[in-house]
Each structure stands twice: as C-alpha cells, then as structure tokens.
Enzyme design. Structure first.
Site, PDB file in Angstrom:
ATOM      1  N   PHE A 126      -1.726  19.138 -37.705  1.00  0.00           N
ATOM      2  CA  PHE A 126      -1.462  17.822 -38.330  1.00  0.00           C
ATOM      3  C   PHE A 126      -2.257  16.743 -38.297  1.00  0.00           C
ATOM      4  O   PHE A 126      -2.394  15.957 -39.124  1.00  0.00           O
ATOM      5  CB  PHE A 126       0.193  17.648 -37.862  1.00  0.00           C
ATOM      6  CG  PHE A 126       0.675  16.482 -38.308  1.00  0.00           C
ATOM      7  CD1 PHE A 126       0.925  16.192 -39.603  1.00  0.00           C
ATOM      8  CD2 PHE A 126       1.080  15.223 -37.518  1.00  0.00           C
ATOM      9  CE1 PHE A 126       1.571  14.786 -40.430  1.00  0.00           C
ATOM     10  CE2 PHE A 126       1.435  14.335 -37.877  1.00  0.00           C
ATOM     11  CZ  PHE A 126       1.915  13.958 -39.322  1.00  0.00           C
ATOM     12  N   PHE A 158      -0.978  23.736 -43.016  1.00  0.00           N
ATOM     13  CA  PHE A 158      -1.120  23.035 -41.696  1.00  0.00           C
ATOM     14  C   PHE A 158       0.014  23.641 -40.697  1.00  0.00           C
ATOM     15  O   PHE A 158       1.134  23.537 -41.068  1.00  0.00           O
ATOM     16  CB  PHE A 158      -1.449  21.761 -41.785  1.00  0.00           C
ATOM     17  CG  PHE A 158      -0.680  20.819 -42.283  1.00  0.00           C
ATOM     18  CD1 PHE A 158       0.489  20.144 -41.472  1.00  0.00           C
ATOM     19  CD2 PHE A 158      -0.408  20.557 -43.471  1.00  0.00           C
ATOM     20  CE1 PHE A 158       1.186  19.299 -41.475  1.00  0.00           C
ATOM     21  CE2 PHE A 158       0.844  19.628 -44.003  1.00  0.00           C
ATOM     22  CZ  PHE A 158       1.465  19.212 -42.998  1.00  0.00           C
ATOM     23  N   CYS A 159      -0.386  23.299 -39.483  1.00  0.00           N
ATOM     24  CA  CYS A 159       0.629  23.479 -38.385  1.00  0.00           C
ATOM     25  C   CYS A 159       0.169  22.293 -37.301  1.00  0.00           C
ATOM     26  O   CYS A 159      -0.221  21.048 -37.818  1.00  0.00           O
ATOM     27  CB  CYS A 159       0.695  24.818 -37.650  1.00  0.00           C
ATOM     28  SG  CYS A 159      -0.653  25.164 -36.907  1.00  0.00           S
ATOM     29  N   ALA A 160       0.760  22.628 -36.021  1.00  0.00           N
ATOM     30  CA  ALA A 160       0.286  21.563 -35.046  1.00  0.00           C
ATOM     31  C   ALA A 160      -1.301  21.737 -34.631  1.00  0.00           C
ATOM     32  O   ALA A 160      -1.826  20.667 -34.558  1.00  0.00           O
ATOM     33  CB  ALA A 160       1.076  21.818 -33.771  1.00  0.00           C
TER      34      ALA A 160
END
Length: 138
Positions: A125, A97-99
């Site tokens: 996130f 995952f990232c932003a």
C-alpha cells in the site's frame, strides 16, 4: 556472460512450459507505482487491494480499488465463478497490492492461472502512496 544455472533453477525451469501453457504465456509483472497511479487515473487498469478489512479501516485504501481479501480471490476473481465481480475482465490489466507485496504476489499468480492476460504486483500500500496515489478512508 550469463551465470550458470544452479541445479534447483534447472529443475524449476524444466517445468516452466507447463506454467506458460496453463496461463497462455502470461506472468506476473512488477509495475512502477507512478505508472500504476497514472493508469488507474486513466481507467486503464483494475486495481485490487487484497488486504483484510481491519487493515483497510486502519489505513484506508487506494482510490478506486476493489477490495478482494486474499481469502476470497478464487471466488471473487475466477471468471468461471458465479460470484466473480462484474468489474473484472481477463482482458483488462489488473494491478494488485497488499501491505508489503507478498499476498498480492500470490493473488496475482492466481489471476494468471485463472486466465487473466496482464497482471501486475504493485507491492505494498505504501508503494501506491509513494507513487502519488489518492487514499480513501473506509
């Protein structure tokens, strides 16, 4: 009835066999946030946060996630690299995952190309948080 495939899609699909040959048929899959949280709690997946350090300091990260900034994925996740993290295995499912989900999608594709057999893109996130995942401050 299936819609006709456009010219661009046909061109792309002609080369899909190459991607399958390189990755052993693996592909990036989407995972439901609640499922990711449950699998992480059970130790069934390796969770990777590909955001940069400033983002983690601002919002925290998922409990138990490895921090592998996108710029270091090739070095830290490639099994042929001497810098590959010991916590990683091509045989254990990986969830990234990232932003918002864009960087993690790119990183997930890199892992497939490195030979990881089961790779998921959680998205952002906030998906982890909305799935009930615990957050730790960094």
């Amino acid at each position: 009835m299936k819609a006709p495939v456009g010219a661009h899609e046909k061109e792309f699909s002609m080369f899909n066999f190459l991607r399958s040959a390189v990755s052993g048929g693996a592909r990036v899959q989407k995972i439901d946030p609640r499922e990711a949280v449950a699998k992480a709690a059970a130790g069934e997946i390796t969770l990777i946060d590909v955001r940069d350090g400033m983002e983690l300091r601002a919002s925290g990260t998922a409990k138990g996630a490895l921090h592998v900034p996108l710029a270091t994925v090739k070095m830290k996740c490639d099994p042929s690299s001497p810098e590959c993290l010991k916590e990683l295995s091509v045989d254990k499912p990986v969830v990234l995952f990232c932003a918002m989900g864009g960087r993690s999608a790119g990183a997930a594709q890199m892992l497939v190309e490195m030979g990881y057999k089961e790779v998921y893109n959680l998205g952002g996130f906030n998906d982890w948080v909305s799935g009930g995942g615990a957050v730790v401050r960094v």
